[in-house]
Scaffold this motif. Structure first.
Motif, PDB file in Angstrom:
ATOM      1  N   PRO A   1       0.828  -1.198   0.000  1.00 15.65           N
ATOM      2  CA  PRO A   1       0.000   0.000   0.000  1.00 15.65           C
ATOM      3  C   PRO A   1       0.861   1.246   0.000  1.00 15.65           C
ATOM      4  CG  PRO A   1      -0.765  -1.574   1.638  1.00 15.65           C
ATOM      5  CD  PRO A   1       0.581  -2.035   1.173  1.00 15.65           C
ATOM      6  N   GLY A   2       0.344   2.311  -0.566  1.00 18.71           N
ATOM      7  CA  GLY A   2       1.063   3.560  -0.583  1.00 18.71           C
ATOM      8  C   GLY A   2       0.166   4.689  -0.146  1.00 18.71           C
ATOM      9  N   LEU A   3       0.814   5.790   0.219  1.00 21.40           N
ATOM     10  CA  LEU A   3       0.086   6.956   0.712  1.00 21.40           C
ATOM     11  C   LEU A   3       0.525   8.183  -0.050  1.00 21.40           C
ATOM     12  CD1 LEU A   3       0.590   6.322   4.553  1.00 21.40           C
ATOM     13  CD2 LEU A   3      -1.406   5.691   3.188  1.00 21.40           C
ATOM     14  N   ARG A   4      -0.416   9.119  -0.248  1.00 22.41           N
ATOM     15  CA  ARG A   4      -0.104  10.426  -0.792  1.00 22.41           C
ATOM     16  C   ARG A   4      -0.782  11.469   0.085  1.00 22.41           C
ATOM     17  NH1 ARG A   4      -1.334   9.723  -7.290  1.00 22.41           N
ATOM     18  NH2 ARG A   4      -0.007   7.896  -7.659  1.00 22.41           N
ATOM     19  N   GLY A   5      -0.031  12.551   0.340  1.00 17.73           N
ATOM     20  CA  GLY A   5      -0.597  13.629   1.134  1.00 17.73           C
ATOM     21  C   GLY A   5      -0.848  13.234   2.570  1.00 17.73           C
ATOM     22  N   ALA A   6      -0.051  12.325   3.092  1.00 14.26           N
ATOM     23  CA  ALA A   6      -0.301  11.804   4.444  1.00 14.26           C
ATOM     24  C   ALA A   6       0.545  12.544   5.490  1.00 14.26           C
ATOM     25  CB  ALA A   6       0.007  10.322   4.484  1.00 14.26           C
ATOM     26  N   ALA A   7      -0.019  12.660   6.671  1.00 12.99           N
ATOM     27  CA  ALA A   7       0.709  13.137   7.868  1.00 12.99           C
ATOM     28  C   ALA A   7       0.740  11.996   8.871  1.00 12.99           C
ATOM     29  CB  ALA A   7       0.027  14.366   8.458  1.00 12.99           C
ATOM     30  N   LEU A   8       1.950  11.611   9.290  1.00 12.33           N
ATOM     31  CA  LEU A   8       2.077  10.425  10.128  1.00 12.33           C
ATOM     32  C   LEU A   8       2.787  10.767  11.448  1.00 12.33           C
ATOM     33  CD1 LEU A   8       3.262   7.740   7.540  1.00 12.33           C
ATOM     34  CD2 LEU A   8       1.074   7.747   8.758  1.00 12.33           C
ATOM     35  N   ASP A   9       2.235  10.226  12.513  1.00 13.16           N
ATOM     36  CA  ASP A   9       2.942  10.152  13.800  1.00 13.16           C
ATOM     37  C   ASP A   9       3.155   8.676  14.073  1.00 13.16           C
ATOM     38  OD1 ASP A   9       2.985  12.877  14.223  1.00 13.16           O
ATOM     39  OD2 ASP A   9       1.005  12.859  15.169  1.00 13.16           O
ATOM     40  N   PHE A  10       4.396   8.210  14.178  1.00 18.66           N
ATOM     41  CA  PHE A  10       4.573   6.768  14.284  1.00 18.66           C
ATOM     42  C   PHE A  10       5.730   6.415  15.217  1.00 18.66           C
ATOM     43  CE2 PHE A  10       7.089   8.236  10.720  1.00 18.66           C
ATOM     44  CZ  PHE A  10       8.320   7.653  10.915  1.00 18.66           C
ATOM     45  N   GLU A  11       5.632   5.154  15.643  1.00 15.82           N
ATOM     46  CA  GLU A  11       6.700   4.496  16.385  1.00 15.82           C
ATOM     47  C   GLU A  11       6.897   3.136  15.743  1.00 15.82           C
ATOM     48  OE1 GLU A  11       5.701   4.162  20.439  1.00 15.82           O
ATOM     49  OE2 GLU A  11       5.387   6.323  20.731  1.00 15.82           O
ATOM     50  N   LEU A  12       8.147   2.719  15.523  1.00 14.80           N
ATOM     51  CA  LEU A  12       8.343   1.441  14.853  1.00 14.80           C
ATOM     52  C   LEU A  12       9.646   0.800  15.302  1.00 14.80           C
ATOM     53  CD1 LEU A  12      10.622   1.867  12.359  1.00 14.80           C
ATOM     54  CD2 LEU A  12       8.694   3.109  11.385  1.00 14.80           C
ATOM     55  N   THR A  13       9.662  -0.531  15.211  1.00 16.28           N
ATOM     56  CA  THR A  13      10.858  -1.331  15.442  1.00 16.28           C
ATOM     57  C   THR A  13      10.921  -2.354  14.357  1.00 16.28           C
ATOM     58  OG1 THR A  13       9.778  -3.016  16.792  1.00 16.28           O
ATOM     59  CG2 THR A  13      10.539  -1.035  17.935  1.00 16.28           C
ATOM     60  N   GLN A  14      11.985  -3.206  14.438  1.00 14.55           N
ATOM     61  CA  GLN A  14      12.066  -4.264  13.434  1.00 14.55           C
ATOM     62  C   GLN A  14      10.977  -5.291  13.586  1.00 14.55           C
ATOM     63  OE1 GLN A  14      14.087  -3.747  15.860  1.00 14.55           O
ATOM     64  NE2 GLN A  14      14.601  -5.663  16.976  1.00 14.55           N
ATOM     65  N   ASP A  15      10.236  -5.308  14.682  1.00 12.20           N
ATOM     66  CA  ASP A  15       9.166  -6.294  14.906  1.00 12.20           C
ATOM     67  C   ASP A  15       7.773  -5.695  14.770  1.00 12.20           C
ATOM     68  OD1 ASP A  15      10.983  -8.319  15.472  1.00 12.20           O
ATOM     69  OD2 ASP A  15      11.202  -7.548  17.524  1.00 12.20           O
ATOM     70  N   GLY A  16       7.661  -4.403  14.510  1.00 15.74           N
ATOM     71  CA  GLY A  16       6.324  -3.821  14.382  1.00 15.74           C
ATOM     72  C   GLY A  16       6.315  -2.356  14.664  1.00 15.74           C
ATOM     73  N   GLY A  17       5.101  -1.800  14.843  1.00 16.84           N
ATOM     74  CA  GLY A  17       5.004  -0.399  15.143  1.00 16.84           C
ATOM     75  C   GLY A  17       3.549   0.036  15.199  1.00 16.84           C
ATOM     76  N   LYS A  18       3.398   1.329  15.365  1.00 19.50           N
ATOM     77  CA  LYS A  18       2.068   1.909  15.363  1.00 19.50           C
ATOM     78  C   LYS A  18       2.174   3.324  14.813  1.00 19.50           C
ATOM     79  CE  LYS A  18       2.377   3.357  20.192  1.00 19.50           C
ATOM     80  NZ  LYS A  18       1.718   3.318  21.530  1.00 19.50           N
ATOM     81  N   ALA A  19       1.035   3.825  14.263  1.00 23.49           N
ATOM     82  CA  ALA A  19       1.063   5.152  13.646  1.00 23.49           C
ATOM     83  C   ALA A  19      -0.312   5.787  13.741  1.00 23.49           C
ATOM     84  CB  ALA A  19       1.503   5.039  12.195  1.00 23.49           C
ATOM     85  N   ARG A  20      -0.248   7.128  13.690  1.00 21.26           N
ATOM     86  CA  ARG A  20      -1.485   7.908  13.568  1.00 21.26           C
ATOM     87  C   ARG A  20      -1.464   8.526  12.172  1.00 21.26           C
ATOM     88  NH1 ARG A  20      -6.671   8.384  14.773  1.00 21.26           N
ATOM     89  NH2 ARG A  20      -7.429  10.547  14.574  1.00 21.26           N
TER      90      ARG A  20
END
Length: 924
Positions: A1-20
């Motif tokens: 999947p891809g995004l255009r015009g997105a604003a992201l707040d995220f946390e990630l590691t090599q095992d996963g992550g989360k985003a707003r």
């Protein structure tokens, strides 16, 4: 999947992550998921989290909210996969508050069959959805979960204002289009590998008054087949329009192409439409009639208050217990589509059995000529009817024995109600037209059989709206077993009858062909200029013991004739006439033209009365005449050679040229060895009005000249034999009367004429035989005079001349200058005679001796302006001695029994002599 015009707040590691995630005027890209992978977004927000353990991958989206031009909604989903390369397992729940129906196809995953996605794209033309639910559960390897066991794919939505072209693309070569549904409102459901519209209401495009309850579904996207079930209610006329505009019309062989209907009807319809192979479509339906008025074709009878059902499939239709009122009686109908012969298409045949009334026929204007002919019918009768539609053209068969219906038609087609007269009327395409395919000319045979009386057959070209007669045959009164073959061209007629009245049939055909007040030729004209005229014979052979024509009855008639356009030519031989006749019917207005060259023509007393009555009744239809008869006999009198040249200036001529309505006699002449008579004149309306009615009072006026070679022979021709011997001279003047040229009306008779006859003798005859001529012979004088005039009058007065002027006013003839000169006497006469009453009041002056004075008396022509009295006064003034020998008599009474008295003469008074001595003109 891809995004255009997105604003992201995220946390990630090599095992996963989360985003707003937040998108404003951007897009999402889903390669391999949708046909158009980029989904534009006006706004989107979501909380996303993901985890990875080796090849295992999982993702969760919470608090998803999105909006773009196509839809607006919210939802959540979770996805996971066990190994690389797998599509994974998806659990998705979404609620859509707004959606554009025309864009639904855009959001169908590629897992939905391509043909199905294309169908949704082309079928849903407009509309909106609300309260939509979107759910996916299961391993995407089995999407869209057709059996419902390995997962769930369900989309539901309330739709409204949807335009649904449930068959968006007709098959190649298919005639007509399946009508789109408009204003559809209902529930749209995508479930598993199919879709459906449930509990929907809609209308048909181009038929806004039709209400439809619709169930539409595609059971399996893998094999796109649209199934439509609908109950349609509304005006029957619009239902017929929907059927005739769809491919159903072709399957019904266009049988209902010109059908009309009134009132509301209910149609139950079920369609199975393979989108890729519409030629294999299946149709099932029922039309329920509840008192509707239906007309199958414009020229077929109206079926009023029809009840029953019409059941149809893609193979055709059948009537189920259909009953109606038609042609004034009850009728039951059955039939429908019949299978064609090998290699030929199916066709439609309807059968009817019922009762027809004369009044019902008269009111069925769609039957044209038959309806007008029914004006002469009364009662009712049973009939059987078969109506077929091979090659999109109606074929009709009607049979009846006509028992119960009286026909008040001219012979031989007149019958009482109780009599049986088999009738068969049939129109059928020729074999060449049936077997020749679409390129073959569309020809039909029209035939009518009426018992053993008549048989009529026409071959017609029916490829145009107005049928055109190619050739035909008419047989009337033929012997049993005798037939009339269809000619190679034209229309041939053979008529053999004991009695045939052309006048009566002409009047009947006028009513049948059009306005009963029109002239015959006017009535046989339609818009194409040929019309009913093409049905009339071009070659005719007729034999009749009695033939009624133009108010006359001819006996032992043989006619052989031809017709070219509006001109009829015939050789006629009958007891009353023999020769060649040509009649030209008028093109528009007028009364035609009759040209005849006859060897002989005999008009008896009865026939003369018939012609006289005919003239009084219909002067407007008397044709122009150009007639020459070598041997003319009228009421038993041989009148020699007759010539007539006359024209009818009816309302049409008056309108074109101005003037009055008249029958103008340009020339009338009779010629025998002893007389030549010539005249001209007219027969015109008394009020001289172009707008006068056809039966207005008319006046005959003539200017005539009679040249007499032998007056005795002339009188003998008119039944007054031995009244006058020899005598030659002329009569010339004008005369007029109210009425027709053949109906001399004495009370209205008016005119004047001059008589000048020489070298003759009044023979001894009773006055009653020759009436007025007997009076003029003066044979009654010797029995009533004391003077001896027997030598002069007893054996009939022999004259050198008889001359004078006569005026007629309202049937009263008068003279004041009649002179007769004999060897021994001169006679002067004045007075009047009532022609109608056959009476007279005459003053007769006899000068018995011929001398120089008497010679001058008779040599002078008395001027009618001064009269007999003034003339004698002047004469006696010059010849006073002659006065004493002159005798004066008064004759009155009837012509048959005249009363004669002598008038004593008195010497002239001096004053009288003085007055009369003044010069006055005595000659003209």
């Amino acid at each position: 999947p891809g995004l255009r015009g997105a604003a992201l707040d995220f946390e990630l590691t090599q095992d996963g992550g989360k985003a707003r995630l937040a998108i404003a005027d951007g897009a999402l890209e889903f390669p391999g998921v949708f046909e158009e992978p980029v989904l534009t977004m006006a706004s989107l927000g979501a909380d996303v989290s993901w985890q990875r353990q080796g090849e295992q991958l999982s993702a969760t989206v919470e608090r998803l909210k999105f909006a773009n031009a196509d839809a607006q909604g919210e939802g959540r989903f979770s996805w996971r996969r066990a190994a690389a390369g797998e599509p994974g397992t998806l659990e998705l729940d979404a609620a859509i508050s707004r959606a554009d129906g025309a864009r639904v196809w855009r959001y169908l995953p590629l897992g939905v069959d391509r043909e199905a996605r294309a169908y949704v794209r082309d079928a849903v033309l407009a509309g909106s959805a609300s309260d939509a639910k979107f759910r996916i559960r299961g391993d995407l390897r089995h999407f869209p979960f057709a059996d419902g066991k390995q997962g769930e794919f369900l989309v539901t939505a309330r739709v409204r204002d949807v335009d649904l072209a449930y068959v968006p693309h007709p098959s190649a070569g298919e005639a007509g289009r399946w009508p789109a549904l408009t204003g559809l409102a209902g529930e749209l459901v995508f479930q598993g590998n199919g879709m459906q519209v449930r509990g929907a209401t809609a209308r048909f495009a181009d038929a806004p008054r039709l209400q439809a309850k619709v169930e539409t579904r595609i059971p399996d996207f893998a094999h796109t087949e649209v199934r439509v079930e609908a109950r349609v209610s509304g005006p029957l006329a619009e239902s017929l329009a929907v059927v005739n505009g769809s491919p159903l019309a072709a399957s019904l062989n266009q049988a209902l192409a010109r059908s009309t209907g009134t009132g509301n009807a209910q149609v139950d319809l079920a369609l199975v439409l393979p989108v890729g192979e519409l030629a294999r479509s299946q149709v099932r339906g029922t039309v329920t009639l509840a008192g509707n008025d239906v007309q199958i074709t414009p020229d077929s009878p109206l079926l009023a208050r029809a009840r029953g059902a019409v059941q149809f499939t893609e193979q055709g239709f059948q009537l189920a217990d259909v009953q109606a009122r038609a042609l004034g009686g009850d009728v039951r109908l059955e039939g429908g589509t019949r299978a064609g012969a090998a290699g030929e298409p199916a066709w439609v045949q309807l059968r009817a059995q019922g009762t027809v009334t004369a009044d019902g026929l008269r009111q069925a204007r769609e039957l044209g000529h038959a309806a007008r002919l029914a004006r002469d019918f009364s009662g009712s009768t049973g009939y059987q009817l078969t109506l077929g539609f091979p090659r999109k053209h109606a074929e009709l068969l009607v049979t009846s024995n006509l028992q119960g219906m009286a026909l008040n038609l001219p012979a031989p087609l007149n019958k009482t109600a109780e009599a049986v007269l088999p009738l068969r009327y049939e129109t059928a395409l020729t074999r060449e037209s049936q077997a020749g395919g679409a390129s073959a000319p569309l020809h039909e045979t029209l035939s009518v059989e009426i018992g053993r009386i008549a048989a009529v057959t026409y071959l017609r070209d029916v490829s145009q709206p107005e049928p055109r007669v190619l050739r035909g045959g008419i047989a009337v009164g033929l012997a049993p077993g005798e037939t009339l073959a269809l000619p190679t061209e034209g229309v041939h007629a053979k008529v053999q009858l004991a009695s045939f009245n052309i006048d009566a049939w002409e009047q009947t055909l006028e009513r049948v062909a059009g306005d009963a007040t029109s002239a015959p030729a006017q009535a046989t004209t339609t818009a194409d200029g040929a019309g009913a005229l093409a049905y009339l014979p071009t070659v005719m052979a007729l034999r009749a013991r009695e033939l009624g024509v133009e108010g006359r009855t001819l006996h032992n008639v043989v006619v052989n004739g031809t017709r070219e356009d509006r001109t009829w030519r015939a050789n006629i031989d009958a007891q009353e006439l023999s020769g060649v006749v040509e009649y030209r019917q008028p093109q528009n207005t007028g009364a035609g033209r009759l040209h005849a060259r006859l060897a002989r023509l005999t008009i008896g007393a009865a026939a003369a009365s018939e012609v006289e009555a005919l003239l009084e009744q219909q002067p407007g239809s008397i044709p122009a005449l150009d007639i020459v008869v070598e041997d003319f006999e009228l009421k038993g009198r041989k009148l020699g050679r007759l010539e007539i040249d006359a024209v009818n200036r009816g309302a049409g001529a008056v309108a074109r040229e101005g003037g009055i309505r008249e029958w103008r006699l340009n020339r009338l002449s009779l010629a025998t060895p002893d007389l030549r008579f010539s005249a001209s004149g007219n027969w015109a309306a008394l009020d001289a009005s172009a707008a006068a009615p056809a039966n207005e009072r008319r006046r005959t006026a003539m200017k005539f000249r009679l040249e007499i070679a032998d007056a005795g022979q002339v009188l003998a021709r008119f039944g007054m034999k031995d009244i006058v011997r020899r005598g030659r001279g002329t009569m010339e003047g004008t005369v007029a009367w109210a009425g027709s040229p053949l109906a001399l009306d004495y009370p209205s008779l008016a005119g004047n004429f001059n008589i000048n006859v020489e070298s003759g003798q009044f023979l001894k005859a009773e006055p009653g035989l020759a009436k007025l001529l007997g009076v003029l012979s003066l044979q009654s004088l010797p029995r009533r005079l004391t003077l001896d005039f027997r030598d002069v009058f007893s054996e009939g007065f022999q004259f050198d001349f008889v001359r004078g002027d006569v005026t007629i006013e309202q049937g009263m003839a008068a003279t004041n200058n009649l002179q007769m000169k004999g060897v021994n006497a001169a006679v002067l006469m004045e007075g009047k005679a009532d022609i109608a009453r056959e009476t007279q009041e005459l003053k007769v002056v006899v000068v018995p001796e011929i001398n120089a004075g008497t010679a001058s008396l008779v040599a002078t022509v008395i001027n009618p302006a001064i009269g007999l009295g003034t003339f004698l006064a002047q004469y006696f003034l010059r010849e006073p001695l002659q006065r004493a020998a002159t005798q004066e008599f008064q004759i009155d009474g009837t012509w048959a029994d005249p009363r004669v008295r002598r008038v004593p003469r008195t010497p002239a008074a001096p004053r009288e002599a003085t007055v009369n001595a003044q010069p006055a003109p005595v000659a003209r």
